[in-house]
Design an enzyme around this catalytic site. Structure first.
Site, PDB file in Angstrom:
ATOM      1  N   ASN A   7       2.965  42.875  41.198  1.00  0.00           N
ATOM      2  CA  ASN A   7       2.795  41.492  41.648  1.00  0.00           C
ATOM      3  C   ASN A   7       1.688  40.839  40.807  1.00  0.00           C
ATOM      4  O   ASN A   7       0.536  41.264  40.852  1.00  0.00           O
ATOM      5  CB  ASN A   7       2.425  41.519  43.137  1.00  0.00           C
ATOM      6  CG  ASN A   7       2.279  40.131  43.698  1.00  0.00           C
ATOM      7  OD1 ASN A   7       1.698  39.259  43.067  1.00  0.00           O
ATOM      8  ND2 ASN A   7       2.808  39.914  44.880  1.00  0.00           N
ATOM      9  N   HIS A  10      -2.066  37.544  41.260  1.00  0.00           N
ATOM     10  CA  HIS A  10      -3.537  37.573  41.180  1.00  0.00           C
ATOM     11  C   HIS A  10      -4.042  37.176  39.796  1.00  0.00           C
ATOM     12  O   HIS A  10      -5.164  36.718  39.643  1.00  0.00           O
ATOM     13  CB  HIS A  10      -4.037  38.955  41.598  1.00  0.00           C
ATOM     14  CG  HIS A  10      -3.433  39.392  42.906  1.00  0.00           C
ATOM     15  ND1 HIS A  10      -3.942  39.000  44.116  1.00  0.00           N
ATOM     16  CD2 HIS A  10      -2.335  40.129  43.177  1.00  0.00           C
ATOM     17  CE1 HIS A  10      -3.180  39.488  45.088  1.00  0.00           C
ATOM     18  NE2 HIS A  10      -2.195  40.185  44.534  1.00  0.00           N
ATOM     19  N   HIS A  47       5.067  35.244  43.555  1.00  0.00           N
ATOM     20  CA  HIS A  47       5.270  34.459  44.775  1.00  0.00           C
ATOM     21  C   HIS A  47       5.018  32.988  44.458  1.00  0.00           C
ATOM     22  O   HIS A  47       3.887  32.603  44.160  1.00  0.00           O
ATOM     23  CB  HIS A  47       4.279  34.968  45.837  1.00  0.00           C
ATOM     24  CG  HIS A  47       4.427  34.333  47.182  1.00  0.00           C
ATOM     25  ND1 HIS A  47       3.713  34.780  48.270  1.00  0.00           N
ATOM     26  CD2 HIS A  47       5.184  33.305  47.626  1.00  0.00           C
ATOM     27  CE1 HIS A  47       4.040  34.043  49.332  1.00  0.00           C
ATOM     28  NE2 HIS A  47       4.915  33.137  48.961  1.00  0.00           N
ATOM     29  N   ARG A  49       4.389  29.943  45.975  1.00  0.00           N
ATOM     30  CA  ARG A  49       4.047  29.418  47.303  1.00  0.00           C
ATOM     31  C   ARG A  49       4.292  27.916  47.351  1.00  0.00           C
ATOM     32  O   ARG A  49       4.221  27.229  46.337  1.00  0.00           O
ATOM     33  CB  ARG A  49       2.573  29.699  47.620  1.00  0.00           C
ATOM     34  CG  ARG A  49       2.251  31.179  47.776  1.00  0.00           C
ATOM     35  CD  ARG A  49       0.798  31.358  48.188  1.00  0.00           C
ATOM     36  NE  ARG A  49       0.585  30.888  49.527  1.00  0.00           N
ATOM     37  CZ  ARG A  49       0.446  31.680  50.600  1.00  0.00           C
ATOM     38  NH1 ARG A  49       0.453  32.996  50.458  1.00  0.00           N
ATOM     39  NH2 ARG A  49       0.273  31.165  51.788  1.00  0.00           N
ATOM     40  N   ARG A  53      -0.608  27.647  44.959  1.00  0.00           N
ATOM     41  CA  ARG A  53      -2.023  27.997  44.764  1.00  0.00           C
ATOM     42  C   ARG A  53      -2.251  28.968  43.605  1.00  0.00           C
ATOM     43  O   ARG A  53      -3.341  29.072  43.090  1.00  0.00           O
ATOM     44  CB  ARG A  53      -2.626  28.552  46.042  1.00  0.00           C
ATOM     45  CG  ARG A  53      -2.206  29.945  46.378  1.00  0.00           C
ATOM     46  CD  ARG A  53      -3.057  30.529  47.481  1.00  0.00           C
ATOM     47  NE  ARG A  53      -2.822  29.859  48.749  1.00  0.00           N
ATOM     48  CZ  ARG A  53      -2.964  30.478  49.924  1.00  0.00           C
ATOM     49  NH1 ARG A  53      -3.357  31.735  49.977  1.00  0.00           N
ATOM     50  NH2 ARG A  53      -2.720  29.848  51.048  1.00  0.00           N
ATOM     51  N   GLU A  74       9.116  36.181  45.270  1.00  0.00           N
ATOM     52  CA  GLU A  74       8.709  36.102  46.676  1.00  0.00           C
ATOM     53  C   GLU A  74       8.656  34.646  47.065  1.00  0.00           C
ATOM     54  O   GLU A  74       8.128  33.814  46.315  1.00  0.00           O
ATOM     55  CB  GLU A  74       7.298  36.658  46.815  1.00  0.00           C
ATOM     56  CG  GLU A  74       7.212  38.060  47.294  1.00  0.00           C
ATOM     57  CD  GLU A  74       5.768  38.414  47.518  1.00  0.00           C
ATOM     58  OE1 GLU A  74       5.023  37.641  48.133  1.00  0.00           O
ATOM     59  OE2 GLU A  74       5.371  39.472  47.022  1.00  0.00           O
ATOM     60  N   THR A 105      -0.082  37.085  52.146  1.00  0.00           N
ATOM     61  CA  THR A 105       0.937  37.144  53.203  1.00  0.00           C
ATOM     62  C   THR A 105       0.455  38.076  54.309  1.00  0.00           C
ATOM     63  O   THR A 105       0.274  39.265  54.083  1.00  0.00           O
ATOM     64  CB  THR A 105       2.273  37.651  52.618  1.00  0.00           C
ATOM     65  OG1 THR A 105       2.504  36.980  51.385  1.00  0.00           O
ATOM     66  CG2 THR A 105       3.412  37.397  53.569  1.00  0.00           C
ATOM     67  N   GLU A 155      11.649  44.855  52.800  1.00  0.00           N
ATOM     68  CA  GLU A 155      10.397  45.375  52.254  1.00  0.00           C
ATOM     69  C   GLU A 155       9.489  45.604  53.449  1.00  0.00           C
ATOM     70  O   GLU A 155       9.150  44.660  54.178  1.00  0.00           O
ATOM     71  CB  GLU A 155       9.763  44.385  51.267  1.00  0.00           C
ATOM     72  CG  GLU A 155       8.431  44.917  50.728  1.00  0.00           C
ATOM     73  CD  GLU A 155       7.839  44.091  49.588  1.00  0.00           C
ATOM     74  OE1 GLU A 155       8.621  43.507  48.797  1.00  0.00           O
ATOM     75  OE2 GLU A 155       6.604  44.039  49.497  1.00  0.00           O
ATOM     76  N   HIS A 196       2.136  45.882  50.139  1.00  0.00           N
ATOM     77  CA  HIS A 196       0.977  45.142  50.659  1.00  0.00           C
ATOM     78  C   HIS A 196      -0.188  46.086  50.937  1.00  0.00           C
ATOM     79  O   HIS A 196      -0.056  46.999  51.747  1.00  0.00           O
ATOM     80  CB  HIS A 196       1.295  44.329  51.929  1.00  0.00           C
ATOM     81  CG  HIS A 196       0.409  43.116  52.039  1.00  0.00           C
ATOM     82  ND1 HIS A 196      -0.892  43.182  52.467  1.00  0.00           N
ATOM     83  CD2 HIS A 196       0.626  41.817  51.717  1.00  0.00           C
ATOM     84  CE1 HIS A 196      -1.426  41.970  52.434  1.00  0.00           C
ATOM     85  NE2 HIS A 196      -0.528  41.124  51.967  1.00  0.00           N
TER      86      HIS A 196
HETATM   87  N1  PXP Z   1       4.762  42.463  48.901  1.00  0.00           N
HETATM   88  C1  PXP Z   1       4.681  41.244  49.476  1.00  0.00           C
HETATM   89  C2  PXP Z   1       5.883  40.715  50.189  1.00  0.00           C
HETATM   90  C3  PXP Z   1       3.495  40.470  49.383  1.00  0.00           C
HETATM   91  O1  PXP Z   1       3.440  39.262  49.949  1.00  0.00           O
HETATM   92  C4  PXP Z   1       2.410  40.984  48.648  1.00  0.00           C
HETATM   93  C5  PXP Z   1       1.163  40.178  48.498  1.00  0.00           C
HETATM   94  O2  PXP Z   1       1.386  39.067  47.719  1.00  0.00           O
HETATM   95  C6  PXP Z   1       2.543  42.244  48.046  1.00  0.00           C
HETATM   96  C7  PXP Z   1       3.716  42.984  48.211  1.00  0.00           C
HETATM   97  C8  PXP Z   1       1.453  42.859  47.236  1.00  0.00           C
HETATM   98  O3  PXP Z   1       0.322  43.049  48.035  1.00  0.00           O
HETATM   99  P1  PXP Z   1      -1.034  43.492  47.355  1.00  0.00           P
HETATM  100  O4  PXP Z   1      -1.469  42.370  46.466  1.00  0.00           O
HETATM  101  O5  PXP Z   1      -1.942  43.690  48.527  1.00  0.00           O
HETATM  102  O6  PXP Z   1      -0.772  44.746  46.577  1.00  0.00           O
END
Ligand code: PXP
Length: 254
Positions: A7, A10, A47, A49, A53, A74, A105, A155, A196
């Site tokens: 992901n 970040h 994602h 959003r 953001r 996402e 999330t 998921e 997550h």
């Molecule tokens: N899966 C989903 C559906 C999420 O919303 C997120 C966070 O954006 C992640 C995985 C990844 O989470 P993390 O950044 O805590 O590894």
């Protein structure tokens, strides 16, 4: 083999901290995605959003063109974002709940409460060749509803597990919930991903959860990349994921 989706939100968060509203900016999430692929990631997750953001529209279009693995978009089940997804054609969308105030999330999707709306989006996505995953808490009612609406994947939200990781009995209770949810999803014909809050410390115990195909991991990889570089951070996580057997081991033995 257990697959890794990185992901990259970040990376975009850092860019937006300095370059919001501008046509350019660093660090570039697309360059980051390509490095993750080079390091062995099996897919890229982003994602888009509603408040834009971190990931913005141009990122999604550029990712679609640039990456060679799978693009997992996402998104909230909102009309505007659904249209963008249908136009961009990611390989898969993961529908998540979205609240403006949240940092990330926070909880899973309420599939039970939104079956009709989800069914409609599923039909449109699948009709365009896009698979659909629903991000759900390891809750039997949500898993059953996910199967009822015809999703291809769920998921499993591992956030509650990650949060109590250092409290052994609570951690095992959360692991047990994940195991049970994965088993019932599999029995119902759903394919199972998870994500997550996962990191190198709490990931090994996730190996007790059966039927997992892919983990989506963001924050811990990008954080680690500050110290060891993105490619190394991805390789380190892949190493911890090695040896996943997919069969349920005892949670008590963990
Ligand atoms: N899966 C989903 C559906 C999420 O919303 C997120 C966070 O954006 C992640 C995985 C990844 O989470 P993390 O950044 O805590 O590894």
């Amino acid at each position: 083999m257990l697959k890794l989706g990185v992901n990259i939100d970040h990376v975009a968060t850092l860019r937006q901290a300095r370059y919001r509203g501008m046509e350019r900016g660093e660090p570039d999430p697309i360059a980051a995605a390509l490095l993750c692929e080079q390091a062995g990631a099996h897919g890229i997750t982003a994602h888009l959003r509603e408040d834009r953001r971190h990931i913005i529209d141009r990122d999604i279009a550029a990712l679609r063109k640039a990456i060679r693995t799978r693009l997992n978009l996402e998104m909230a089940n909102s009309p505007e974002i659904v249209e963008i997804a249908l136009a961009t054609r990611p390989d898969i969308v993961c529908l998540v709940p979205e609240k403006r105030e949240e940092i990330s999330t926070e909880g899973g999707l309420d599939v039970v409460g939104q079956e009709a709306a989800l069914r409609d989006t599923l039909r449109r996505m699948n009709g365009s060749g896009i698979e659909v995953s629903l991000f759900v808490d390891p809750d039997p009612a949500q898993v059953e509803a996910s199967a009822r609406v015809g999703a291809q994947f769920i998921e499993l939200h591992t956030g509650a597990y990650a949060e109590v990781f250092h409290q052994k009995s609570e951690r095992n209770r959360q692991l047990q919930r994940l195991v049970a949810a994965a088993e019932s999803a599999h029995r119902a014909g759903l394919r199972v991903n998870a994500g997550h809050g996962l990191n190198r410390e709490n990931l090994p115990l996730i190996h007790v959860v059966p039927h997992l195909e892919e983990l989506n991991i963001g924050h811990s990889i990008i954080s680690r990349a500050v110290f060891v570089g993105l490619e190394n951070a991805v390789k380190e996580i892949l190493q911890v994921m090695e040896g996943y057997g997919g069969a349920s081991r005892s949670v008590a033995a963990s």
